[in-house]
Design a protein around this motif. Structure first.
Motif, PDB file in Angstrom:
ATOM      1  N   ARG A 361       0.831  -1.209   0.000  1.00 44.24           N
ATOM      2  CA  ARG A 361       0.000   0.000   0.000  1.00 44.24           C
ATOM      3  C   ARG A 361       0.866   1.261   0.000  1.00 44.24           C
ATOM      4  O   ARG A 361       0.547   2.243  -0.673  1.00 44.24           O
ATOM      5  CB  ARG A 361      -0.929  -0.005   1.219  1.00 44.24           C
ATOM      6  CG  ARG A 361      -2.080  -1.007   1.102  1.00 44.24           C
ATOM      7  CD  ARG A 361      -3.207  -0.676   2.092  1.00 44.24           C
ATOM      8  NE  ARG A 361      -2.720  -0.736   3.477  1.00 44.24           N
ATOM      9  CZ  ARG A 361      -2.728  -1.824   4.232  1.00 44.24           C
ATOM     10  NH1 ARG A 361      -3.194  -2.969   3.713  1.00 44.24           N
ATOM     11  NH2 ARG A 361      -2.295  -1.784   5.467  1.00 44.24           N
ATOM     12  N   LEU A 362       1.962   1.222   0.759  1.00 38.91           N
ATOM     13  CA  LEU A 362       2.846   2.385   0.814  1.00 38.91           C
ATOM     14  C   LEU A 362       3.490   2.642  -0.553  1.00 38.91           C
ATOM     15  O   LEU A 362       3.551   3.796  -1.010  1.00 38.91           O
ATOM     16  CB  LEU A 362       3.933   2.146   1.869  1.00 38.91           C
ATOM     17  CG  LEU A 362       4.947   3.285   2.062  1.00 38.91           C
ATOM     18  CD1 LEU A 362       4.230   4.570   2.471  1.00 38.91           C
ATOM     19  CD2 LEU A 362       5.986   2.900   3.106  1.00 38.91           C
ATOM     20  N   ILE A 363       3.940   1.592  -1.204  1.00 37.72           N
ATOM     21  CA  ILE A 363       4.523   1.749  -2.534  1.00 37.72           C
ATOM     22  C   ILE A 363       3.484   2.275  -3.506  1.00 37.72           C
ATOM     23  O   ILE A 363       3.757   3.185  -4.299  1.00 37.72           O
ATOM     24  CB  ILE A 363       5.103   0.408  -3.024  1.00 37.72           C
ATOM     25  CG1 ILE A 363       6.336   0.026  -2.193  1.00 37.72           C
ATOM     26  CG2 ILE A 363       5.476   0.484  -4.501  1.00 37.72           C
ATOM     27  CD1 ILE A 363       6.871  -1.361  -2.500  1.00 37.72           C
ATOM     28  N   LYS A 364       2.287   1.715  -3.452  1.00 39.97           N
ATOM     29  CA  LYS A 364       1.229   2.151  -4.372  1.00 39.97           C
ATOM     30  C   LYS A 364       0.898   3.629  -4.152  1.00 39.97           C
ATOM     31  O   LYS A 364       0.703   4.384  -5.127  1.00 39.97           O
ATOM     32  CB  LYS A 364      -0.025   1.300  -4.144  1.00 39.97           C
ATOM     33  CG  LYS A 364      -1.186   1.611  -5.096  1.00 39.97           C
ATOM     34  CD  LYS A 364      -0.803   1.273  -6.532  1.00 39.97           C
ATOM     35  CE  LYS A 364      -2.033   1.258  -7.448  1.00 39.97           C
ATOM     36  NZ  LYS A 364      -2.675   2.569  -7.578  1.00 39.97           N
ATOM     37  N   THR A 365       0.852   4.068  -2.874  1.00 43.96           N
ATOM     38  CA  THR A 365       0.560   5.467  -2.574  1.00 43.96           C
ATOM     39  C   THR A 365       1.633   6.376  -3.167  1.00 43.96           C
ATOM     40  O   THR A 365       1.333   7.407  -3.786  1.00 43.96           O
ATOM     41  CB  THR A 365       0.482   5.680  -1.052  1.00 43.96           C
ATOM     42  OG1 THR A 365      -0.583   4.882  -0.521  1.00 43.96           O
ATOM     43  CG2 THR A 365       0.221   7.138  -0.729  1.00 43.96           C
ATOM     44  N   GLN A 366       2.892   5.992  -2.986  1.00 44.20           N
ATOM     45  CA  GLN A 366       3.988   6.803  -3.506  1.00 44.20           C
ATOM     46  C   GLN A 366       3.983   6.840  -5.035  1.00 44.20           C
ATOM     47  O   GLN A 366       4.223   7.886  -5.646  1.00 44.20           O
ATOM     48  CB  GLN A 366       5.323   6.233  -3.003  1.00 44.20           C
ATOM     49  CG  GLN A 366       5.551   6.404  -1.506  1.00 44.20           C
ATOM     50  CD  GLN A 366       5.782   7.867  -1.138  1.00 44.20           C
ATOM     51  OE1 GLN A 366       6.303   8.640  -1.922  1.00 44.20           O
ATOM     52  NE2 GLN A 366       5.347   8.246   0.054  1.00 44.20           N
ATOM     53  N   VAL A 367       3.751   5.678  -5.653  1.00 43.53           N
ATOM     54  CA  VAL A 367       3.708   5.612  -7.123  1.00 43.53           C
ATOM     55  C   VAL A 367       2.589   6.491  -7.659  1.00 43.53           C
ATOM     56  O   VAL A 367       2.784   7.246  -8.629  1.00 43.53           O
ATOM     57  CB  VAL A 367       3.539   4.150  -7.583  1.00 43.53           C
ATOM     58  CG1 VAL A 367       3.193   4.093  -9.069  1.00 43.53           C
ATOM     59  CG2 VAL A 367       4.806   3.352  -7.304  1.00 43.53           C
ATOM     60  N   ASP A 368       1.397   6.415  -7.045  1.00 42.25           N
ATOM     61  CA  ASP A 368       0.266   7.232  -7.497  1.00 42.25           C
ATOM     62  C   ASP A 368       0.568   8.719  -7.337  1.00 42.25           C
ATOM     63  O   ASP A 368       0.225   9.538  -8.195  1.00 42.25           O
ATOM     64  CB  ASP A 368      -0.993   6.876  -6.705  1.00 42.25           C
ATOM     65  CG  ASP A 368      -1.552   5.512  -7.093  1.00 42.25           C
ATOM     66  OD1 ASP A 368      -1.131   5.000  -8.155  1.00 42.25           O
ATOM     67  OD2 ASP A 368      -2.363   4.965  -6.335  1.00 42.25           O
ATOM     68  N   SER A 369       1.216   9.072  -6.217  1.00 40.66           N
ATOM     69  CA  SER A 369       1.533  10.473  -5.953  1.00 40.66           C
ATOM     70  C   SER A 369       2.509  11.021  -6.984  1.00 40.66           C
ATOM     71  O   SER A 369       2.331  12.111  -7.523  1.00 40.66           O
ATOM     72  CB  SER A 369       2.115  10.615  -4.548  1.00 40.66           C
ATOM     73  OG  SER A 369       2.518  11.944  -4.293  1.00 40.66           O
ATOM     74  N   LEU A 370       3.561  10.254  -7.275  1.00 39.65           N
ATOM     75  CA  LEU A 370       4.550  10.680  -8.259  1.00 39.65           C
ATOM     76  C   LEU A 370       3.938  10.775  -9.658  1.00 39.65           C
ATOM     77  O   LEU A 370       4.249  11.686 -10.443  1.00 39.65           O
ATOM     78  CB  LEU A 370       5.742   9.720  -8.271  1.00 39.65           C
ATOM     79  CG  LEU A 370       6.619   9.767  -7.010  1.00 39.65           C
ATOM     80  CD1 LEU A 370       7.624   8.617  -7.043  1.00 39.65           C
ATOM     81  CD2 LEU A 370       7.347  11.115  -6.917  1.00 39.65           C
ATOM     82  N   ALA A 371       3.048   9.817  -9.971  1.00 37.12           N
ATOM     83  CA  ALA A 371       2.400   9.834 -11.289  1.00 37.12           C
ATOM     84  C   ALA A 371       1.494  11.033 -11.428  1.00 37.12           C
ATOM     85  O   ALA A 371       1.406  11.645 -12.498  1.00 37.12           O
ATOM     86  CB  ALA A 371       1.615   8.531 -11.479  1.00 37.12           C
TER      87      ALA A 371
END
Length: 376
Positions: A361-371
């Motif tokens: 979930r943490l990785i997904k949150t960061q990936v979505d934020s950067l995207a």
């Protein structure tokens, strides 16, 4: 003893085996295949280990020694030294000496008296100088039917080149390669690597006797020196096949790097350091990638771990991609094996699954934020 009466220079005649000595300078005697001494016993023992002597002994015992191809000999200290044909001479000496065969751990097959009678004299061709024999020996063992290993080829070519350099208008390494049937100038790379090793030993930088493993992979070095990352690390000029290899190719200021490289390739027995290059593929290429990165090279120099250095040499974006692909694949495997999960006997798996879920979930949150930031 009048050797000229027995075998004049430039002629072929049968010579008593008792007058024939092994060539102690035989290029076949590479660092991992050197006899313990120059004695017949030690030379035969080493050839039995490294030159498939048993097969030749069996063949001669069955058919007798057939004097078709002469040994090539030269006069040394009132006897004949065999420049070409040491393996055949060893097989004959073994068949004539049971004790020598036992020392070499060779089993002698039965031999008829008529076949044994062929072992007394061997056809030899006498040359005046080693140079007179080089074309024949070089063609036969460099690109011919009885090839030497790379180190032996390099030693042979280097000796020839040294002699040519003593002449006013001697041949170049390119000329020598051509005479040896080497169309791709591979000999140039081999001799360059040999000169690097000889310089390291001459300058007390590294000694091959200190290598960690008894086996010696000369190809690691001459293959490495074909890449700019390695030559740059050593401060060497890029090998130029249109000129002869330099005798001292590594600048003195880079002797530390030269020692590092040779230890990475071959280890150090005295310092109990294993080589980081376990096999040429893929480790040599991994080492090349490390030397292409200053930070990764520093990690390898300080930590001695190729794995750690490779990580340092890998761009962060690529490392993230590799880890994500690997993690996704492992999760797919775990999903396929889910039926094997038993909450009673594997309660710790619940905590591990929870931890994996939080990280995902943490990785997904960061990936979505950067995207999202990129889309703005």
């Amino acid at each position: 003893m009048d050797l000229d009466a027995i075998l004049p220079v430039g002629t072929s005649e049968k010579v008593p085996v008792g007058l024939l000595d092994f060539d102690v300078n035989n290029p076949r005697f590479t660092p991992d295949k050197e006899p313990a001494s120059a004695s017949d016993d030690d030379v035969v023992i080493q050839l039995a280990r490294s030159a498939d002597l048993a097969e030749l002994v069996q063949s001669i015992a069955t058919s007798g020694y057939i004097n078709i191809e002469p040994l090539i000999v030269i006069e040394r200290a009132g006897r004949f030294a065999v420049l070409e044909g040491n393996r055949r001479l060893a097989a004959v000496k073994v068949l004539r000496n049971d004790t020598l065969a036992q020392q070499a751990k060779l089993t002698l097959p039965p031999m008829e008296a008529s076949k044994r009678a062929t072992l007394g004299e061997l056809l030899c061709y006498r040359v005046a100088t080693e140079a007179d024999a080089r074309d024949l020996i070089g063609f036969k063992h460099i690109n011919g039917p009885q090839g030497w290993d790379a180190f032996a080829k390099a030693r042979f070519a280097a000796r020839w080149l040294d002699e040519e350099h003593s002449k006013t208008d001697g041949m170049t390494i390119g000329d020598i390669a051509s005479r040896m049937g080497d169309q791709h100038l591979t000999i140039h790379r081999m001799v360059t690597a040999l000169f690097v090793l000889e310089q390291a030993q001459r300058e007390d930088v590294y000694f091959l006797e200190d290598r960690k493993k008894k086996s010696f992979s000369f190809s690691h070095l001459y293959t490495a020196l074909a890449s700019e990352e390695f030559t740059s690390y050593l401060g060497m000029d890029r090998p130029d096949r249109t000129t002869d290899p330099a005798r001292d190719p590594v600048p003195r200021d880079n002797f530390g790097e030269l020692q590092n490289l040779l230890i990475w390739l071959y280890g150090s027995k005295d310092r109990d350091i294993a080589p980081v290059v376990k096999s040429q593929n893929p480790d040599l290429n991994r080492l090349r990638e490390v030397l292409g990165s200053r930070m990764a090279t520093r990690v390898l120099e300080e930590r001695g771990s190729l794995d750690e250095a490779v990580v340092a040499a890998t761009p962060m974006s690529l490392r993230f991609e590799e880890h994500m692909i690997a993690a996704n694949a492992e999760l797919q495997y775990a999903l396929g094996a889910l039926e094997g999960f038993d909450p009673k006997s594997q309660p710790e798996m619940i905590q591990i699954a929870d931890s994996a879920s939080k990280k995902a979930r943490l990785i997904k949150t960061q990936v979505d934020s950067l995207a999202a930031e990129i889309e703005k």
